[in-house]
Design a protein around this motif. Structure first.
Motif, PDB file in Angstrom:
ATOM      1  N   ASP A  23       0.828  -1.213   0.000  1.00 36.58           N
ATOM      2  CA  ASP A  23       0.000   0.000   0.000  1.00 36.58           C
ATOM      3  C   ASP A  23       0.860   1.260   0.000  1.00 36.58           C
ATOM      4  O   ASP A  23       0.443   2.321  -0.481  1.00 36.58           O
ATOM      5  CB  ASP A  23      -1.023   0.007   1.144  1.00 36.58           C
ATOM      6  N   ALA A  69       1.626   1.746  -3.590  1.00 31.69           N
ATOM      7  CA  ALA A  69       0.416   2.250  -4.242  1.00 31.69           C
ATOM      8  C   ALA A  69       0.243   3.744  -4.008  1.00 31.69           C
ATOM      9  O   ALA A  69      -0.124   4.497  -4.919  1.00 31.69           O
ATOM     10  CB  ALA A  69      -0.803   1.481  -3.743  1.00 31.69           C
ATOM     11  N   THR A 106      -2.340   3.229  -8.710  1.00 37.24           N
ATOM     12  CA  THR A 106      -2.727   1.890  -9.165  1.00 37.24           C
ATOM     13  C   THR A 106      -3.350   2.009 -10.547  1.00 37.24           C
ATOM     14  O   THR A 106      -3.834   3.078 -10.926  1.00 37.24           O
ATOM     15  CB  THR A 106      -3.743   1.260  -8.192  1.00 37.24           C
ATOM     16  N   VAL A 151      -1.160  -5.019  -8.558  1.00 34.24           N
ATOM     17  CA  VAL A 151      -1.955  -4.363  -7.510  1.00 34.24           C
ATOM     18  C   VAL A 151      -2.989  -3.453  -8.163  1.00 34.24           C
ATOM     19  O   VAL A 151      -2.666  -2.692  -9.089  1.00 34.24           O
ATOM     20  CB  VAL A 151      -1.050  -3.558  -6.559  1.00 34.24           C
ATOM     21  N   SER A 152      -4.215  -3.544  -7.676  1.00 33.77           N
ATOM     22  CA  SER A 152      -5.326  -2.781  -8.246  1.00 33.77           C
ATOM     23  C   SER A 152      -6.211  -2.248  -7.128  1.00 33.77           C
ATOM     24  O   SER A 152      -6.189  -2.754  -5.996  1.00 33.77           O
ATOM     25  CB  SER A 152      -6.132  -3.681  -9.193  1.00 33.77           C
ATOM     26  N   GLU A 153      -6.993  -1.233  -7.453  1.00 29.72           N
ATOM     27  CA  GLU A 153      -7.890  -0.612  -6.468  1.00 29.72           C
ATOM     28  C   GLU A 153      -9.342  -0.788  -6.905  1.00 29.72           C
ATOM     29  O   GLU A 153      -9.664  -0.729  -8.097  1.00 29.72           O
ATOM     30  CB  GLU A 153      -7.570   0.875  -6.329  1.00 29.72           C
ATOM     31  N   ARG A 196      -7.784  -2.033  -1.818  1.00 26.22           N
ATOM     32  CA  ARG A 196      -6.831  -2.508  -2.819  1.00 26.22           C
ATOM     33  C   ARG A 196      -6.654  -4.020  -2.728  1.00 26.22           C
ATOM     34  O   ARG A 196      -6.721  -4.591  -1.637  1.00 26.22           O
ATOM     35  CB  ARG A 196      -5.483  -1.801  -2.650  1.00 26.22           C
TER      36      ARG A 196
END
Length: 421
Positions: free
Chosen positions: A19, A22, A27, A288-290, A366
């Motif tokens: 995080d 991020a 992201t 990694v995505s939100e 996330r």
């Protein structure tokens, strides 16, 4: 094993919280672990200990310069399949003596590039290619080292789109014609026959197809040597799989693979080359995505995230599974919700997972798609005019952006509107 673990409720990449990355780069993004890449390479290298060998990383799995340099500094060679990959390998500091050039459609320009810059060998896949390479080499006044890729007609029982060793596949020449083709190669002044190449597919989770193919290679080696050819290298390809799901049976260990290679081929006195890609890079990376929205349908809940099929195409292209985990560890005992995880691209195929049980998530949370270090960023596109996502490399408690996200001005400048419009 990888180095993406929870610590104090936060998903870490080695000693860096995902995080935190991020927050710094936005992201979606890819993150690779240097420690995992190093560990996986060394496991393969050690598996062949006692045998003269070279582990050539298959760049098609992940061609980022930082990743390739890291592996090259450990002693890896590389397997390239295009002139662009060859240029990347050299830019990452890989000497030509550790570069193997594979692929069914090498052009004369690519052949010339590799012969000028240095090459360990060409893995030749057809007679027309062999004649073209001979012509280029003679024009340059050199001899091109070659191994002929033979197709052993072994069905690896893997996905249709990544199976390469059956007689109906486009790769290599039939092993039944190998003696004839090697005889032709030996008569071409621009070629130097150095070995045999074989590759039967990707994501194999059983050693039996490998052993079946390698036994055919051992028989062919004896026949070709009897015919007078100096067969001193055996390129065994890659293909050993990784566990994409924790629930799946574990693939064979590299040590088991190495033991099988020694047992089947060890008495031939040949240098062994292997070309792993996924096994080194796959579990060394995450995407990694939100969460943008949680959409409640009549029968399904949709987790709409900011990553899309253009960023990670494997689920849409292969129906591939990637474990999905939150960056904040779920509280023990919390009741899971079931989601279809989808991206924002205007395609129904932009779906990462269906009916996946996860701890409840909300907009702004996330997630990480695990096992995304191979065939993720390299297959990405800018479909829907979405910028390519950045790549980040972590080593211990530090991280660096190793490919930046392009801005929209950069993307627009690639296009040209003619004056007459």
């Amino acid at each position: 094993m990888d180095h993406f673990l929870y610590r104090d409720g936060r998903l870490m990449a080695e000693d860096v919280a995902l995080d935190e990355i991020a927050a710094a780069v936005g992201t979606p993004f890819y993150c690779y672990s240097a420690a995992t890449l190093t560990r996986h390479f060394r496991l393969l290298d050690e598996a062949l200990a006692g045998t003269e060998h070279l582990v050539c990383f298959a760049m098609k799995a992940n061609s980022n310069l930082a990743v390739v340099k890291l592996l090259g500094d450990l002693g890896a060679g590389v397997d390239v399949v295009s002139g662009g990959e060859y240029r990347r390998a050299r830019a990452a500091g890989i000497p030509g003596a550790r570069i193997v050039f594979s692929g069914v459609g090498k052009t004369k320009a690519e052949m010339r590039l590799a012969l000028e810059g240095g090459i360990r060998q060409f893995n030749v896949e057809s007679e027309p290619e062999m004649l073209a390479l001979d012509a280029v080499a003679r024009e340059m006044g050199v001899r091109a080292p070659v191994a002929v890729r033979v197709n052993p007609d072994v069905d690896a029982k893997t996905h249709e789109k990544i199976s390469t060793g059956r007689k109906e596949d486009k790769f290599g020449i039939p092993i039944s014609r190998a003696r004839e083709v090697y005889r032709e190669a030996a008569g071409l002044a621009g070629l130097e026959v150095v070995g045999i190449d074989v590759h039967i597919g990707s994501q194999l989770t059983d050693l039996a197809p490998f052993e079946q193919a390698y036994r055919k290679v051992a028989e062919l080696t004896a026949m070709l040597r009897a015919d007078g050819h100096d067969i001193r290298r055996l390129d065994l390809g890659g293909g050993l799989g990784i566990p994409y799901q924790k629930s799946n049976a574990a693939p064979p260990l590299p040590s088991d693979f190495g033991e099988m290679v020694r047992r089947v081929l060890g008495d031939l006195g040949c240098e062994i080359e292997i070309e792993p890609g996924r096994l080194i890079a796959g579990n060394a990376g995450v995407l990694v995505s939100e969460v943008i929205y949680v959409k409640h349908g009549e029968e399904r809940q949709f987790l709409i995230v900011d990553a899309a099929m253009n960023d990670l195409i494997r689920p849409a292209m292969y129906g591939a599974h990637h474990d999905v985990v939150p960056l904040v560890e779920a509280v023990p005992g919390v009741e899971a919700e079931v989601y279809d995880i989808v991206g924002p691209v205007c395609e129904s195929g932009d779906t990462f997972a269906k009916q996946r049980a996860l701890a409840p998530l909300a907009a702004g949370d996330r997630i990480a798609f695990r096992s995304a270090g191979a065939y993720g960023a390299v297959m990405a596109s800018e479909y829907n005019s979405r910028p390519l996502v950045p790549e980040v490399l972590v080593s211990g408690d530090q991280f660096a952006v190793i490919r930046a996200r392009p801005d929209f001005d950069e993307m627009l400048k690639r296009d040209t509107i003619p004056e007459w419009l």
